[in-house]
Design an enzyme around this catalytic site. Structure first.
Site, short mmCIF file in Angstrom:
data_model
loop_
_atom_site.label_atom_id
_atom_site.label_comp_id
_atom_site.label_asym_id
_atom_site.label_seq_id
_atom_site.Cartn_x
_atom_site.Cartn_y
_atom_site.Cartn_z
N GLN A 72 91.91 17.79 77.48
CA GLN A 72 90.83 17.54 76.51
C GLN A 72 91.27 16.56 75.43
O GLN A 72 90.53 16.31 74.48
CB GLN A 72 90.37 18.87 75.86
CG GLN A 72 89.84 19.91 76.83
CD GLN A 72 88.53 19.50 77.51
OE1 GLN A 72 87.87 18.53 77.12
NE2 GLN A 72 88.14 20.24 78.53
N CYS A 90 87.21 29.69 80.67
CA CYS A 90 88.55 29.82 81.26
C CYS A 90 89.62 29.92 80.16
O CYS A 90 90.70 29.33 80.30
CB CYS A 90 88.87 28.65 82.19
SG CYS A 90 87.81 28.58 83.61
N ASP A 119 99.25 19.83 77.86
CA ASP A 119 98.04 19.78 78.68
C ASP A 119 97.05 18.87 77.94
O ASP A 119 96.39 19.28 76.99
CB ASP A 119 97.48 21.21 78.83
CG ASP A 119 96.11 21.22 79.47
OD1 ASP A 119 95.62 20.13 79.86
OD2 ASP A 119 95.51 22.31 79.56
N LYS A 125 87.57 14.31 83.71
CA LYS A 125 87.20 14.49 82.28
C LYS A 125 87.26 13.17 81.53
O LYS A 125 86.85 13.09 80.38
CB LYS A 125 88.14 15.49 81.61
CG LYS A 125 88.38 16.76 82.40
CD LYS A 125 87.68 17.96 81.87
CE LYS A 125 88.23 19.21 82.56
NZ LYS A 125 87.37 20.36 82.45
N HIS A 171 93.82 27.05 78.09
CA HIS A 171 93.01 27.22 79.30
C HIS A 171 93.84 28.03 80.29
O HIS A 171 95.07 27.94 80.29
CB HIS A 171 92.73 25.82 79.87
CG HIS A 171 91.76 25.77 81.01
ND1 HIS A 171 92.15 26.03 82.30
CD2 HIS A 171 90.45 25.48 81.06
CE1 HIS A 171 91.10 25.89 83.10
NE2 HIS A 171 90.05 25.55 82.36
C1 LIG Z 1 92.34 22.28 78.30
C2 LIG Z 1 92.15 22.29 79.78
N1 LIG Z 1 93.22 22.38 80.57
C3 LIG Z 1 93.11 22.39 81.91
C4 LIG Z 1 91.88 22.34 82.53
C5 LIG Z 1 91.83 22.38 84.02
O1 LIG Z 1 91.31 21.18 84.49
P1 LIG Z 1 90.97 21.00 86.03
O2 LIG Z 1 90.01 22.11 86.37
O3 LIG Z 1 90.33 19.66 86.10
O4 LIG Z 1 92.24 21.09 86.78
C6 LIG Z 1 90.74 22.28 81.74
C7 LIG Z 1 89.40 22.28 82.37
O5 LIG Z 1 88.41 22.51 81.76
C8 LIG Z 1 90.87 22.24 80.34
O6 LIG Z 1 89.81 22.15 79.55
#
Ligand SMILES: Cc1ncc(COP(=O)(O)O)c(C=O)c1O
Length: 411
Positions: free
Chosen positions: A208, A369, A205, A231, A128
């Protein structure tokens, strides 16, 4: 649908989520966008309401009853997060605004202190943007290099290539637990072990990952692991950053102000220990309490139960969608969680999203993203159905029927 591995009463679970019980454009809502944000159970809504109705006060600084209750609830949420990740100590849990802020915090604080010209950071093509851009900026600032773990055509990380990227200058390996675009589950134990073998740290990270499976940061041996509250069925604006105690202790503050100091004089300031050092200003108290309630809720349902049920749902989804003529699923990793990205040749993914919405079916379309992985498949956008434990096989069938209609009418 395949037999469930464990008994799981999805209709009972669905009754906990008021938002699922509604019609959209005259059809029962089919919510398949939980990778963007998950719906909230009553337990979370009630925790938020209770805080604002009964315990609303600032934390850590008042000598009165409400402040004590608020502080207790906020710190109980930290302990819930600690147990959820199986962190060794509660001060290894820092509340942040979300996954994005968690990564930015590590890049800014650990990175600025530790990265030197010529050092290297390794990330993957699956990430992401929030696990790319902070590292790009840091590398630019420091004259360091950013390296990319490639993926194969199934969407799996190529570990042999990863191994070649590791070297004496590698300082950090930053990878997603689960890809938000392909659903690829990374072989984290191996990735972290290889990073450590090269003398680098590993940041995961887990945005997910946490909604779909049990996480144990001690077994993983990750140095940093982070996720967003929204999430995992919690509120927006709150996230959790886990960092090993000794690393957090050695890191400078990320933001500064009230709440993170030990003492301030006109000449100088000394900082508090973690986690306070990284929680400057009034934090998202209600958000943390809501995230704690969400974690308690998931724990009560059972993270293993959730994983088993979602696995069956995923198999059903892959089987059903791949039978729809014209639908091409993007990303077929052997270990895949909760996300099915697809295209229909000749139809703009955004049109798919709009037409499905008219049938009451919520999916996401776009680059999610994650433009580098889109580029890897020669695409600019996909449609993405993402699953949660409150989804049903019947909802997947509704999606497949909808796609069949769209494919027939537009292609
Ligand atoms: C794999 C992953 N990392 C980071 C993020 C960023 O999350 P946030 O927008 O809640 O900070 C997302 C959001 O969709 C994501 O799917």
């Amino acid at each position: 649908m395949h037999m469930l591995l464990a008994p799981f009463d999805v209709s009972k679970v669905r009754a906990d989520f008021p938002a699922l019980d509604q019609e959209v454009h005259g059809h029962p809502l089919v919510y398949l966008d939980s990778a963007a944000t998950a719906q909230k159970p009553r337990a979370v809504l009630e925790a938020l309401r209770h805080f604002y109705e009964a315990d609303c006060a600032n934390i850590h600084r008042g000598q009165h009853e409400l402040s004590e209750r608020a502080t207790e609830a906020y710190e109980a949420a930290r302990i819930a997060a600690q147990r959820f990740l199986n962190a060794r100590r509660n001060h290894e849990i820092v509340f942040v605004r979300g996954a994005t802020e968690g990564i930015n915090l590590v890049a800014a604080s650990w990175g600025r202190k530790n990265l030197q010209r010529g050092d290297e950071i390794v990330t993957s093509i699956l990430e992401h943007h929030s696990n790319i851009v902070p590292w790009q900026i840091l590398c630019d600032e420091k004259g360091a290099g950013l390296k990319w773990i490639p993926i194969d055509d199934r969407g799996e990380l190529i570990l042999e290539e990863y191994e070649k990227l590791l070297g004496p200058r590698t300082r950090m390996v930053a990878v997603a637990h689960v890809s938000n675009t392909l659903g690829t589950v990374a072989p984290l134990r191996q990735i972290v072990e290889m990073a450590h073998h090269a003398g680098a740290l590993a940041l995961v990270d887990g945005t997910q990952g946490t909604p779909h499976m049990r996480v144990d940061v001690q077994t993983l041996d990750a140095d940093f692991y982070l996720f967003s509250g929204h999430k995992v069925c919690g509120p927006t604006g709150i996230g959790v950053l886990y960092g090993k105690s000794e690393l957090l202790q050695a890191m400078p503050p990320y933001q500064t102000g009230g709440g993170m100091i030990r003492s301030v004089t006109c000449q100088t300031t000394t900082y508090d220990d973690p986690p306070s050092r990284f929680e400057a200003g009034t934090p998202n108290i209600a958000g943390a309490i809501g995230a704690g309630a969400a974690i308690d809720y998931l724990t009560q349902i059972g993270t293993d139960q959730i994983a088993a049920y979602e696995h069956e749902l995923m198999l059903h989804g892959m089987e059903t969608l791949s039978r729809v003529p014209g639908v091409r699923i993007i990303g077929m990793p052997r270990d895949k969680a909760a996300v099915i990205s697809f295209i229909i040749d000749g139809i703009d993914p955004h049109d798919i999203g709009t037409l499905l919405d008219l049938m009451g079916i919520a999916v996401r379309t776009g680059h999610h993203c994650a433009q580098p992985v889109m580029a890897r498949f020669g695409l600019t956008a996909t449609a993405r159905a993402s699953l949660a434990f409150y989804n049903t096989a019947a909802e997947i069938d509704a999606l497949a029927n909808g796609l069949l209609r769209i494919a027939k009418s537009l292609s």
